[in-house]
Design a protein around this motif. Structure first.
Motif, mmCIF file in Angstrom:
data_model
loop_
_atom_site.group_PDB
_atom_site.id
_atom_site.type_symbol
_atom_site.label_atom_id
_atom_site.label_comp_id
_atom_site.label_asym_id
_atom_site.label_seq_id
_atom_site.Cartn_x
_atom_site.Cartn_y
_atom_site.Cartn_z
ATOM 1 N N LEU A 203 5.323 -112.534 -35.979
ATOM 2 C CA LEU A 203 5.382 -113.970 -35.699
ATOM 3 C C LEU A 203 6.622 -114.324 -34.889
ATOM 4 C CD1 LEU A 203 4.225 -115.433 -39.136
ATOM 5 C CD2 LEU A 203 2.898 -115.239 -37.027
ATOM 6 N N SER A 204 7.742 -113.682 -35.213
ATOM 7 C CA SER A 204 8.986 -113.928 -34.465
ATOM 8 C C SER A 204 8.835 -113.520 -33.011
ATOM 9 C CB SER A 204 10.150 -113.169 -35.109
ATOM 10 O OG SER A 204 10.354 -113.578 -36.440
ATOM 11 N N ALA A 205 8.190 -112.356 -32.796
ATOM 12 C CA ALA A 205 8.003 -111.861 -31.432
ATOM 13 C C ALA A 205 7.107 -112.782 -30.610
ATOM 14 C CB ALA A 205 7.419 -110.453 -31.483
ATOM 15 N N LEU A 206 6.197 -113.503 -31.287
ATOM 16 C CA LEU A 206 5.281 -114.396 -30.581
ATOM 17 C C LEU A 206 5.876 -115.769 -30.329
ATOM 18 C CD1 LEU A 206 1.971 -113.527 -32.474
ATOM 19 C CD2 LEU A 206 2.661 -112.751 -30.205
ATOM 20 N N LEU A 207 6.816 -116.158 -31.165
ATOM 21 C CA LEU A 207 7.364 -117.513 -31.083
ATOM 22 C C LEU A 207 8.716 -117.592 -30.381
ATOM 23 C CD1 LEU A 207 6.463 -118.766 -34.687
ATOM 24 C CD2 LEU A 207 5.346 -119.412 -32.545
ATOM 25 N N VAL A 208 9.455 -116.475 -30.369
ATOM 26 C CA VAL A 208 10.817 -116.475 -29.820
ATOM 27 C C VAL A 208 10.909 -115.456 -28.695
ATOM 28 C CG1 VAL A 208 13.277 -116.221 -30.373
ATOM 29 C CG2 VAL A 208 11.687 -117.089 -32.116
ATOM 30 N N ASP A 209 11.667 -115.775 -27.666
ATOM 31 C CA ASP A 209 11.878 -114.848 -26.554
ATOM 32 C C ASP A 209 12.445 -113.530 -27.071
ATOM 33 O OD1 ASP A 209 13.986 -113.773 -24.330
ATOM 34 O OD2 ASP A 209 12.216 -114.656 -23.387
ATOM 35 N N LYS A 210 11.904 -112.414 -26.570
ATOM 36 C CA LYS A 210 12.300 -111.103 -27.101
ATOM 37 C C LYS A 210 13.766 -110.784 -26.840
ATOM 38 C CE LYS A 210 10.474 -108.677 -23.024
ATOM 39 N NZ LYS A 210 9.496 -107.658 -22.560
ATOM 40 N N PHE A 214 16.523 -109.867 -29.690
ATOM 41 C CA PHE A 214 17.382 -108.684 -29.636
ATOM 42 C C PHE A 214 18.839 -109.061 -29.920
ATOM 43 C CE2 PHE A 214 20.198 -105.846 -27.230
ATOM 44 C CZ PHE A 214 19.852 -104.626 -27.818
ATOM 45 N N ILE A 215 19.274 -110.170 -29.357
ATOM 46 C CA ILE A 215 20.645 -110.628 -29.599
ATOM 47 C C ILE A 215 20.828 -110.996 -31.074
ATOM 48 C CG2 ILE A 215 22.325 -112.439 -29.071
ATOM 49 C CD1 ILE A 215 21.116 -112.552 -26.243
ATOM 50 N N ILE A 216 19.823 -111.695 -31.645
ATOM 51 C CA ILE A 216 19.907 -112.089 -33.060
ATOM 52 C C ILE A 216 19.995 -110.856 -33.956
ATOM 53 C CG2 ILE A 216 18.631 -113.160 -34.956
ATOM 54 C CD1 ILE A 216 17.514 -115.150 -32.915
ATOM 55 N N PHE A 217 19.122 -109.872 -33.702
ATOM 56 C CA PHE A 217 19.151 -108.646 -34.503
ATOM 57 C C PHE A 217 20.502 -107.940 -34.388
ATOM 58 C CE2 PHE A 217 14.305 -108.219 -33.864
ATOM 59 C CZ PHE A 217 14.085 -109.090 -34.920
ATOM 60 N N CYS A 249 13.478 -102.692 -35.547
ATOM 61 C CA CYS A 249 13.145 -104.099 -35.310
ATOM 62 C C CYS A 249 13.180 -104.435 -33.828
ATOM 63 C CB CYS A 249 14.102 -105.004 -36.079
ATOM 64 S SG CYS A 249 13.931 -104.921 -37.875
ATOM 65 N N SER A 250 14.168 -103.909 -33.141
ATOM 66 C CA SER A 250 14.303 -104.192 -31.711
ATOM 67 C C SER A 250 13.144 -103.614 -30.913
ATOM 68 C CB SER A 250 15.632 -103.632 -31.194
ATOM 69 O OG SER A 250 16.723 -104.219 -31.872
ATOM 70 N N VAL A 251 12.818 -102.350 -31.182
ATOM 71 C CA VAL A 251 11.709 -101.699 -30.472
ATOM 72 C C VAL A 251 10.383 -102.384 -30.807
ATOM 73 C CG1 VAL A 251 10.384 -99.561 -30.281
ATOM 74 C CG2 VAL A 251 12.882 -99.475 -30.302
ATOM 75 N N PHE A 252 10.232 -102.786 -32.065
ATOM 76 C CA PHE A 252 8.980 -103.399 -32.518
ATOM 77 C C PHE A 252 8.707 -104.708 -31.776
ATOM 78 C CE2 PHE A 252 6.306 -105.826 -35.445
ATOM 79 C CZ PHE A 252 5.341 -104.881 -35.766
ATOM 80 N N VAL A 253 9.695 -105.586 -31.695
ATOM 81 C CA VAL A 253 9.462 -106.901 -31.080
ATOM 82 C C VAL A 253 9.484 -106.844 -29.559
ATOM 83 C CG1 VAL A 253 10.399 -108.107 -33.078
ATOM 84 C CG2 VAL A 253 11.901 -107.576 -31.165
ATOM 85 N N MET A 254 10.200 -105.875 -28.979
ATOM 86 C CA MET A 254 10.327 -105.823 -27.527
ATOM 87 C C MET A 254 9.233 -105.001 -26.860
ATOM 88 S SD MET A 254 14.451 -105.605 -26.937
ATOM 89 C CE MET A 254 14.289 -106.021 -25.208
ATOM 90 N N PHE A 255 8.669 -104.029 -27.585
ATOM 91 C CA PHE A 255 7.688 -103.140 -26.963
ATOM 92 C C PHE A 255 6.355 -103.058 -27.719
ATOM 93 C CE2 PHE A 255 11.912 -101.515 -25.806
ATOM 94 C CZ PHE A 255 11.832 -101.622 -24.418
ATOM 95 N N VAL A 256 6.410 -102.880 -29.042
ATOM 96 C CA VAL A 256 5.184 -102.653 -29.806
ATOM 97 C C VAL A 256 4.291 -103.892 -29.818
ATOM 98 C CG1 VAL A 256 4.228 -102.090 -32.072
ATOM 99 C CG2 VAL A 256 6.279 -100.909 -31.258
ATOM 100 N N VAL A 257 4.855 -105.052 -30.157
ATOM 101 C CA VAL A 257 4.050 -106.276 -30.223
ATOM 102 C C VAL A 257 3.471 -106.650 -28.857
ATOM 103 C CG1 VAL A 257 4.090 -108.751 -30.736
ATOM 104 C CG2 VAL A 257 5.234 -107.148 -32.266
ATOM 105 N N PRO A 258 4.282 -106.670 -27.774
ATOM 106 C CA PRO A 258 3.693 -106.971 -26.459
ATOM 107 C C PRO A 258 2.594 -105.987 -26.057
ATOM 108 C CG PRO A 258 6.073 -107.172 -26.370
ATOM 109 C CD PRO A 258 5.756 -106.563 -27.698
ATOM 110 N N PHE A 259 2.783 -104.708 -26.384
ATOM 111 C CA PHE A 259 1.760 -103.709 -26.056
ATOM 112 C C PHE A 259 0.466 -104.000 -26.811
ATOM 113 C CE2 PHE A 259 -0.477 -99.751 -27.010
ATOM 114 C CZ PHE A 259 -0.672 -99.241 -25.724
#
Length: 429
Positions: A203-210, A214-217, A249-259
Motif C-alpha cells: 500500500l505504501s508503494a502505491l500511495l507514496v513516491d518510491k 527509500f529516504i524514509i526507510f 523493504c527498499s528493494v520490495f517497494v522500488m522494484f518488486v511492487v512496480p514489476f
C-alpha cells in the motif's frame, strides 16, 4: 415417523448455529427478491419457471436442504476417512476447468453440466478444509517442525494457484484464510506480522513516491541503529539484521511492487486496486463502487423500507443480487439494519469458535476453525468491496448472495461441522 424417532434424528444438533444459518439464508432470499422484483411481476410464474434469481435461489436452497439431510444422516467417520480423496477430487475438478471451463465475465472457472453452471473453486474450499484437518490431526504430523508447516501451507495454496490460473483471483484469496487455522494450531505469530507488514509495504508503494519511501526507510534505519548502538556492540548480528530489513523493504517497494503491477497483474486487477485507493479517475472503472456506496448511504439510519430502495429498484447498482447484495440491505434497512445483519454473522462466527473449542478431536477442531475462517474472509471482503474499502474481486456474501455453488458449499461446510459436533456429544454420553 413417531416422536421418539424425530427426537433421535435431531439429537445433538447445535440449535444456535442452525437458527443463525436459517436466519442468514432467509435474509439472503429477501434481499435477492428485493433486488429483482418489479411491480407487475408474476411471482408464482417466475418461481415455477425459474425466471428470476430469487426463484432459482429457492431451487438451490432445496438442493442444499437435501445435501444437509444426507450429511446429517452420515457417520462423521466418513468425512475423516475420505478427506484426502475429496481433496484429490477437488484438484482434479480444478484441473478439468483449465481444459474445458466456460468463460463467465472474464473468469474461466465454470463447468457447465446440463443447463447448470457450477464453480469447482467453491467446492474445493470444503475439500481443502477437510484435507487440512486430516493432516493436522494425523499422529505423524508434528506441526512444530518446518516440514510439517510447509506441507500444510502447500495443501492450502495448491488449489489457490490453480484457481489463479483460471483468472478467479477473488476466490483464490479466500484460501489464505487457512493460515488463521494454522495459527490456531501453532503457526508462529511472527509470520502473520510479516504478512501484515507486506500488505503495508504494498500500500505504501502505491500511495507514496518510491524515492520518498527509500529516504524514509533510510532515516528510520539510521535512527534504529543509533538508539540500538549498545546492543549492536554486544551483538554484531543485530546490525546485519537491521540492514537486511532495510535492504528488503527498499528493494520490495522500488522494484518488486512496480514489476508485479506492470508485468504480473492484469490491467483490470490493477484498476480495481487503484479504484480502492482512489487513484483511478475513469468514471467507468469507479462506477460499481460509487453506485454501491450511494445505495448504502441513501439508506440513512433506518433505511427506506423493504422494496423501496430507488438505487436497487432502478438497477443503478450492478450485480446487485450477487457481489453487491449488501447494497440492498443497506438501502432498504439502513445503518441499523446493516449492523443487525452483520451481528448475525458475528454471532455465527462466535458460536462456531465456541463449538470448535469444545471438540475432543483435533480433526473436528481444525475443521470448525476452517469454517469460521472461510466465512469471515468472505463476509469481510464482500462488505468491504461494497463500501469501497477493498477492490471489487467477485467474492459472494456467504449464504446471502445469489449462486448455487456458493450456497451449497457453505451449507455443506456448516452441516459437516454440525455432524462432527453431534457425534462428539453422543460419545460424551
Amino acid at each position: 415417523m413417531n416422536r421418539r424417532q424425530q427426537i433421535k434424528l435431531t439429537e445433538g444438533i447445535d440449535w444456535p448455529i442452525m437458527g443463525l444459518y436459517l436466519g442468514i439464508v432467509f435474509v439472503g432470499l429477501l434481499s435477492i427478491f428485493a433486488a429483482e422484483y418489479r411491480e407487475g411481476d408474476n411471482i408464482w410464474n417466475d418461481i415455477l419457471h425459474l425466471n428470476k434469481n430469487y426463484s432459482r435461489q429457492l431451487m438451490w436452497l432445496g438442493v442444499s436442504a437435501v445435501l444437509a439431510t444426507i450429511i446429517w444422516l452420515t457417520d462423521s467417520k466418513f468425512f475423516t476417512a475420505t478427506a484426502n480423496l475429496m481433496y484429490a477430487g477437488g484438484l482434479l475438478l480444478l484441473l478439468l476447468v483449465l481444459g474445458i471451463g466456460k468463460d463467465v465475465k472474464g473468469s474461466s472457472s465454470w463447468l457447465v453440466i446440463g443447463g447448470f453452471q457450477f464453480q469447482p473453486a467453491e467446492l474445493t474450499k470444503l475439500c481443502t478444509n477437510l484435507a487440512l484437518a486430516k493432516y493436522l490431526s494425523s499422529i505423524e504430523t508434528d506441526f512444530t517442525k518446518l516440514r510439517s508447516r510447509l506441507i500444510a501451507v502447500a495443501l492450502a495454496l495448491i488449489p489457490c494457484v490453480i484457481i489463479i490460473l483460471q483468472s478467479e483471483t477473488g476466490l483464490a484469496l479466500v484460501y489464505f484464510s487457512f493460515f488463521l487455522v494454522m495459527y490456531r494450531e501453532g503457526l508462529p505469530g511472527v509470520l502473520l506480522v510479516i504478512a501484515f507488514s507486506g500488505i503495508v509495504l504494498v500500500l505504501s508503494a502505491l500511495l507514496v513516491d518510491k524515492n520518498i519511501l527509500f529516504i524514509i526507510f533510510s532515516v528510520i534505519t539510521v535512527l534504529v541503529i543509533y538508539f540500538s548502538r549498545r546492543e549492536i556492540k554486544r551483538n554484531r548480528s543485530r546490525l546485519a539484521l537491521i540492514l537486511g530489513i532495510w535492504a528488503f523493504c527498499s528493494v520490495f517497494v522500488m522494484f518488486v511492487v512496480p514489476f508485479a503491477f506492470t508485468k504480473v497483474l492484469k490491467d483490470y486487477q490493477v484498476r480495481r486496486i487503484e479504484v480502492m485507493l482512489g487513484k483511478e479517475n475513469d468514471p467507468k472503472a469507479t462506477y460499481n463502487t460509487r453506485q454501491s456506496m450511494i445505495a448504502i448511504g441513501s439508506g440513512g439510519f433506518i433505511g427506506k423500507g423493504y422494496l423501496k430502495g430507488t438505487q436497487t429498484r432502478y438497477d443503478f447498482v450492478p450485480e446487485q443480487s450477487t457481489d453487491f447484495i449488501f447494497c440492498t440491505i443497506g438501502e432498504d434497512f439502513g445503518f441499523l439494519g446493516s449492523i443487525l445483519f452483520i451481528g448475525l454473522y458475528v454471532a455465527l462466527l462466535l458460536r462456531i469458535i465456541f463449538v470448535a473449542e469444545r471438540q475432543r478431536s483435533t480433526f473436528s477442531r481444525v475443521y470448525a476453525y476452517g469454517v469460521a475462517s472461510i466465512i469471515f474472509f468472505h463476509m469481510a471482503i464482500n462488505i468491504s468491496m461494497t463500501i469501497g474499502l477493498a477492490p471489487v474481486i467477485g467474492i459472494p456474501l456467504p449464504l446471502v448472495s445469489y449462486g448455487g455453488s456458493s450456497l451449497m458449499t457453505f451449507t455443506m461446510l456448516i452441516f459437516i461441522m454440525l455432524r462432527l459436533d453431534a457425534d462428539r456429544q453422543m460419545v460424551l454420553r
